[in-house]
Design an enzyme around this catalytic site. Structure first.
Site, mmCIF file in Angstrom:
data_model
loop_
_atom_site.group_PDB
_atom_site.id
_atom_site.type_symbol
_atom_site.label_atom_id
_atom_site.label_comp_id
_atom_site.label_asym_id
_atom_site.label_seq_id
_atom_site.Cartn_x
_atom_site.Cartn_y
_atom_site.Cartn_z
ATOM 1 N N GLY A 99 0.843 -1.201 0.000
ATOM 2 C CA GLY A 99 0.000 0.000 0.000
ATOM 3 C C GLY A 99 0.873 1.244 0.000
ATOM 4 O O GLY A 99 1.920 1.287 0.668
ATOM 5 N N LEU A 111 -0.846 7.432 2.483
ATOM 6 C CA LEU A 111 -0.026 8.246 3.384
ATOM 7 C C LEU A 111 0.861 7.374 4.264
ATOM 8 O O LEU A 111 2.052 7.640 4.409
ATOM 9 C CB LEU A 111 -0.923 9.133 4.245
ATOM 10 C CG LEU A 111 -1.558 10.300 3.500
ATOM 11 C CD1 LEU A 111 -2.524 11.045 4.415
ATOM 12 C CD2 LEU A 111 -0.507 11.250 2.956
ATOM 13 N N ALA A 112 0.297 6.320 4.847
ATOM 14 C CA ALA A 112 1.084 5.483 5.751
ATOM 15 C C ALA A 112 2.153 4.718 4.977
ATOM 16 O O ALA A 112 3.331 4.709 5.364
ATOM 17 C CB ALA A 112 0.165 4.514 6.504
ATOM 18 N N HIS A 157 -19.994 9.328 7.918
ATOM 19 C CA HIS A 157 -19.717 10.767 7.806
ATOM 20 C C HIS A 157 -21.011 11.516 7.523
ATOM 21 O O HIS A 157 -21.771 11.129 6.648
ATOM 22 C CB HIS A 157 -18.708 10.998 6.685
ATOM 23 C CG HIS A 157 -18.083 12.344 6.739
ATOM 24 N ND1 HIS A 157 -18.792 13.491 6.495
ATOM 25 C CD2 HIS A 157 -16.815 12.740 7.018
ATOM 26 C CE1 HIS A 157 -17.979 14.527 6.630
ATOM 27 N NE2 HIS A 157 -16.778 14.098 6.945
ATOM 28 N N ARG A 198 -18.774 13.831 14.222
ATOM 29 C CA ARG A 198 -19.400 13.179 13.075
ATOM 30 C C ARG A 198 -20.506 12.201 13.462
ATOM 31 O O ARG A 198 -21.560 12.184 12.851
ATOM 32 C CB ARG A 198 -18.326 12.426 12.294
ATOM 33 C CG ARG A 198 -17.382 13.364 11.634
ATOM 34 C CD ARG A 198 -16.242 12.657 10.954
ATOM 35 N NE ARG A 198 -15.434 13.657 10.260
ATOM 36 C CZ ARG A 198 -14.350 13.382 9.557
ATOM 37 N NH1 ARG A 198 -13.930 12.144 9.452
ATOM 38 N NH2 ARG A 198 -13.702 14.339 8.951
ATOM 39 N N HIS A 217 -17.618 6.126 5.765
ATOM 40 C CA HIS A 217 -16.488 6.953 5.345
ATOM 41 C C HIS A 217 -15.144 6.390 5.800
ATOM 42 O O HIS A 217 -14.169 6.401 5.059
ATOM 43 C CB HIS A 217 -16.682 8.354 5.927
ATOM 44 C CG HIS A 217 -15.556 9.291 5.642
ATOM 45 N ND1 HIS A 217 -15.126 9.532 4.368
ATOM 46 C CD2 HIS A 217 -14.780 10.045 6.458
ATOM 47 C CE1 HIS A 217 -14.113 10.405 4.405
ATOM 48 N NE2 HIS A 217 -13.871 10.711 5.658
ATOM 49 N N GLU A 271 -4.972 3.502 8.402
ATOM 50 C CA GLU A 271 -6.361 3.089 8.640
ATOM 51 C C GLU A 271 -6.482 1.578 8.823
ATOM 52 O O GLU A 271 -7.426 1.097 9.442
ATOM 53 C CB GLU A 271 -7.253 3.561 7.475
ATOM 54 C CG GLU A 271 -8.750 3.384 7.748
ATOM 55 C CD GLU A 271 -9.653 3.857 6.611
ATOM 56 O OE1 GLU A 271 -9.133 4.479 5.660
ATOM 57 O OE2 GLU A 271 -10.859 3.607 6.673
ATOM 58 N N LEU A 312 -5.272 11.781 8.423
ATOM 59 C CA LEU A 312 -4.034 12.119 7.721
ATOM 60 C C LEU A 312 -2.897 12.168 8.729
ATOM 61 O O LEU A 312 -1.782 11.704 8.476
ATOM 62 C CB LEU A 312 -4.183 13.454 6.996
ATOM 63 C CG LEU A 312 -5.389 13.560 6.046
ATOM 64 C CD1 LEU A 312 -5.372 14.879 5.294
ATOM 65 C CD2 LEU A 312 -5.406 12.410 5.070
#
Lengths: 642, 255
Positions: free
Chosen positions: A45, A48-49, A271, A335, A406, A430, A446
């Site tokens: 993957g 971001l991570a 969300h 949320r 979401h 995530e 993020l």
């Protein structure tokens, strides 16, 4: 009673909370700089991570292999995050601090996250902003040239850094640039259009993966000294979600079947502000950033079934229900609270639009106050996106919004090192469960993805490499052969069913069952119905799915069918976890557990723990392991946003 | 219920190609009952469901986020990259832009540097190789100064952002008669050259990225400006002039 499972050692350091991460880093063994090149690390993957971890580990000198399912690492779904990224910089001088960010995140997560992890997240948040700015991420700035912040998702301080409504894109491109720099230097080998199908465990340690090359159909074996899964969340179990189409649970699920416990799968985030479903053809849902609630006011008509256009409903006949129910937070409640309130109004018959499954998000007051240009400068791209999809102009008529799946707070169980119950298998972003508890705050995803990749895994993976004996393993090892064979057999089975239904149609049925019984509100009988329905669908899938073509070419029908097959197994665990957790907390609302005013009611006596599930085989009940959660710093209280 | 449906009837002429070695051909499909609220890709989903149900292989196309930001989708529709709408990716194009009875032609990006993988899917890894040659600031994790240590004038930050909005879809290449990648490369050069961060490697960056662009077999820019018209993110062709200036001064300093 909560019973601590001996299988779940969180390895959280003790002592003063602000010193724990420092102390832990000191205690981790270091890899000699000259030895780093002898270690191979697999990163699956490139969001971001994954991108940040791959780049950072390569910078340290390790040899990294990075894998993604898209045609380029830059397309990972982090790219679609809109609103922003939190950090405790306190630039606006409004009282923020590492401790306050920590406190807000624990409380916002409704007391189902580990204090030690969350504090570390808050600590490294500032370094993330420094890193991203140095990479050239074009964050919003003020006229003095300094960084601008906004308040986001119910925070009482302005701690969110943003790049218009495209923060995720800009952060990901920063991490992607760092990754590509290492690809250019030869320290990272990039493998795009690969799908991870299995983790290979040798002598109890994760030592590699099996992937399918999606272009040639070939199975490839890759050996390494550590494997990092950065493969995102499982929101697409619901079919309709704000996730990208390729987002799936396959990598995490296959790891689970090899021994990685799955934690809190029922913690899913709905969300509140998404564009409503338009028809049966709907393939995904589009988020409208939560930042819109800073200026938009949410309302429905006071009269049920009132289908007049918004412009014809006078002020006195409008119900600004969030402002009414939560006077101190108003439109900025978290949320989960905003989503349930929208559902409550629509279920009671006050919904708007053709389907009645929507509420208004109205900017007319803000436009009158600040001018259209100011609103355009803040939200231009979101308004444009809305207009393209709905053919309505939100500068003139209020947006119609409705909650949608979401984000998923649950994920593979990891200890403080981000290591799963399979030694050597790390899970970041995530895909793990660790930092958001039962509800994630806006602009924190993020932050967590980049914290894990830039500032946590580079240390803790080193601890694993330096601290364990890792004898050489090559891809001819029987464990690799067995894993590849199992993957091949599964593909052959999919192709051989030759039934009458498409995988997509079964996926839609699964999504409907999940949304109806396992969505914003859950109850015992609904969850039992869901479990039955999921099993039926799984049986039907394997008897009646139709996958054309073969496994030797690019075959998107086959890719999708494989992912749906895993969602069908995983969904059962999600529903079982939701059934077991008979309390309400965060995004998990059990109708049996609510206050008189209809707010979520936690049961700390019985559920102040992480539920980590151990796989025992198909049609065998999974074993529940509990990790008790201690709250030494943030006192357990019922959240109130009144 | 009457048998009259509110949906559109469409004829689709779609490029089918089994793999990179196959010659490929256009094939014709008919679709009934297309809702104007569908996105173009949802319309293709409906077609693919029909094909799979009939035991035929679906039309392969790249797509992912379906909200115009990942840059995966890449279709030439009636001769236009991402279709006729301005600043729109295919996934954001809706069927209300078409009329009942229309015939729609769907083809992949066409460029030597983007070989077809299958049907409408092409290989854009050339873009990644260009970025790997210098489309970044060389800053190792942990070595960054405080984020507010270097102020950046607001208008410079805004200009940087405008260029950084590139989604790497490749529509600029597909739209260009020369299959030039100048707008893509220029966008990354502009994004970084507007900022003080990364200034020490400014010359090296532009020289290396342009070198890689040439190696990948993209064509030259001869000022057709089709790239700017096709760009779903509205990146302006003036960006290319900026890159040319960067390149020229870097090349001169290099001597």
């Amino acid at each position: 009673m909560i019973q601590a499972s001996p299988r779940l050692d969180s390895k959280c350091p003790t002592g003063p909370i602000a010193e724990r991460w420092d102390k832990h880093r000191f205690d981790l063994k270091l890899v000699n700089p000259a030895n780093k090149r002898k270690f191979d690390i697999i990163v699956v993957g490139t969001g971001l991570a994954g991108a940040s971890a791959a780049a950072s580990l390569a910078e340290l000198g390790y040899d990294v292999k990075a894998f993604c399912i898209q045609d380029s690492p830059r397309r990972a779904h982090s790219i679609a995050a809109q609103g922003g990224i939190n950090a405790a910089k306190n630039y606006p001088n409004d009282g923020d601090s590492v401790y306050r960010l920590f406190y807000d995140t624990v409380k916002g997560g409704d007391f189902r996250a580990r204090e030690s992890n969350v504090h570390r997240l808050a600590e490294v948040s500032n370094s993330i902003i420094d890193q991203c700015v140095a990479q050239g991420v074009p964050f919003a700035r003020d006229y003095g040239g300094l960084l601008d912040n906004r308040s986001f998702g119910g925070a009482q301080v302005s701690r969110t850094f943003y790049a218009r409504g495209q923060t995720g894109q800009q952060l990901l491109l920063g991490a992607y640039g760092a990754l590509m720099r290492q690809v250019g230097s030869g320290k990272v080998q990039m493998f795009p259009r690969r799908e991870m199908l299995d983790v290979v465990v040798v002598d109890g340690v994760a030592r590699g993966i099996v992937v399918k090359n999606l272009v040639t159909g070939e199975y490839e074996r890759h050996a390494a000294h550590a494997v990092l899964l950065c493969t995102g969340g499982y929101g697409n179990a619901f079919y309709l979600s704000t996730n990208a189409k390729a987002c799936n649970v396959t990598a995490a699920w296959r790891a689970h079947k090899r021994g990685a416990f799955f934690a809190n799968p029922c913690f899913t985030q709905i969300h509140p502000t998404c564009i409503p479903v338009a028809g049966d053809h709907q393939s995904k849902l589009t988020l409208m950033s939560e930042s819109l609630r800073n200026d938009g006011r949410v309302w429905v008509p006071r009269k049920d079934g009132d289908r007049r256009p918004a412009s014809e409903i006078p002020e006195s006949e409008r119900d600004y229900y969030l402002e009414r129910r939560y006077p101190s937070f108003g439109n900025l409640v978290p949320r989960d609270v905003a989503s349930r309130a929208a559902k409550e109004r629509c279920d009671a018959g006050y919904g708007v639009g053709a389907s009645g499954q929507a509420v208004f998000l109205d900017f007319l007051d803000a436009i009158e106050r600040d001018g259209e240009d100011a609103i355009r400068a803040k939200y231009g791209n979101l308004f444009q996106m809305y207009e393209k999809i709905t053919d309505e102009n939100p500068y003139r008529t209020p947006m119609r919004i409705y909650p949608a799946v979401h984000y998923t707070m649950g994920g593979l169980w990891v200890d403080y090192n981000l290591e799963s119950t399979i030694p050597g298998l790390f899970v970041l972003g995530e895909a793990n469960f660790s930092d958001h508890g039962a509800n994630r705050l806006g602009a924190s995803a993020l932050m967590q993805g980049l914290a894990d990749g830039y500032f946590v895994a580079p240390y803790t993976v080193g601890g694993h490499l330096a601290g364990r004996a890792l004898p050489e393993v090559d891809t001819e090892n029987p464990a690799f052969r067995e894993a590849e064979l199992a993957c091949r057999e599964r593909t052959d089975r999919l192709l051989a069913v030759n039934g009458r239904r498409t995988a997509d149609s079964i996926h839609r049925d699964l999504g409907l069952a999940m949304w109806n019984h396992c969505g914003m509100a859950r109850n015992e009988s609904g969850l039992k119905t869901a479990l039955e329905r999921i099993r039926e669908l799984r049986v039907e899938f394997w008897e009646n799915v139709r996958v054309p073509g073969d496994g030797e070419h690019l075959n998107q029908a086959l890719e999708h069918a494989g992912r749906v097959a895993d969602f069908l197994e995983f969904a059962e665990l999600l529903a079982a976890d939701a059934l077991d957790r008979s309390e309400s907390c965060g995004g998990h609302f059990r109708e049996e557990s609510q206050t008189e005013e209809g707010e979520a009611l936690r049961d700390d006596k019985n559920f102040c723990h992480v539920s980590a599930w151990e796989w025992n085989g198909l049609d065998e009940p999974s074993t529940l392991h509990q990790e008790p959660l201690d709250f030494e710093h943030v006192k357990l209280t019922q959240r109130s946003y009144k | 219920m009457s048998d009259e449906s509110s949906g559109m009837h469409l004829t689709l002429e779609i490029w089918r190609q089994d793999d990179a070695d196959d010659r490929g051909r256009m094939e014709t499909y008919h679709l009934d009952d297309v809702s104007p609220d569908m996105s173009f890709l949802e319309m293709l989903d409906v077609l693919n469901e029909q094909l799979i149900s009939g035991g035929r292989e679906p039309v392969a196309f790249d797509h992912d986020c379906r909200e115009g930001i990942c840059g995966a989708c890449s279709l030439v529709i009636d001769g236009k990259a991402h279709g006729a709408d301005a600043e729109t990716t295919v996934c954001q194009l809706h069927m209300r832009r078409f009329k009942d009875g229309d015939t729609i032609h769907v083809e992949p990006w066409r460029a030597n540097a983007f070989p077809v993988v299958r049907d409408l899917v092409v290989d854009r890894s050339a873009f990644d190789r260009i970025i790997a040659r210098g489309g970044y600031v060389s800053v190792g994790t942990g070595s960054a100064p405080d984020a507010n240590a270097i102020p950046v004038p607001k208008d410079r930050a805004e200009s940087s952002f405008e260029a950084a909005a590139c989604i790497g879809c490749g529509a600029c290449v597909a739209a260009c008669p020369n299959a030039s990648a100048m707008l893509f490369v220029a966008a990354k050069i502009a994004h970084l050259s507007h900022l003080p961060q990364g200034a020490p490697e400014r010359d090296r960056r532009v020289l290396a990225m342009v070198d890689q662009m040439d190696r990948e077999g993209f064509g030259n820019c001869t000022n057709h400006f089709e790239c700017g018209a096709a760009c779903p993110k509205g990146i302006e062709v003036e960006t290319i002039a900026r890159m040319n200036r960067e390149f020229l001064s870097a090349a001169l300093r290099e001597r």
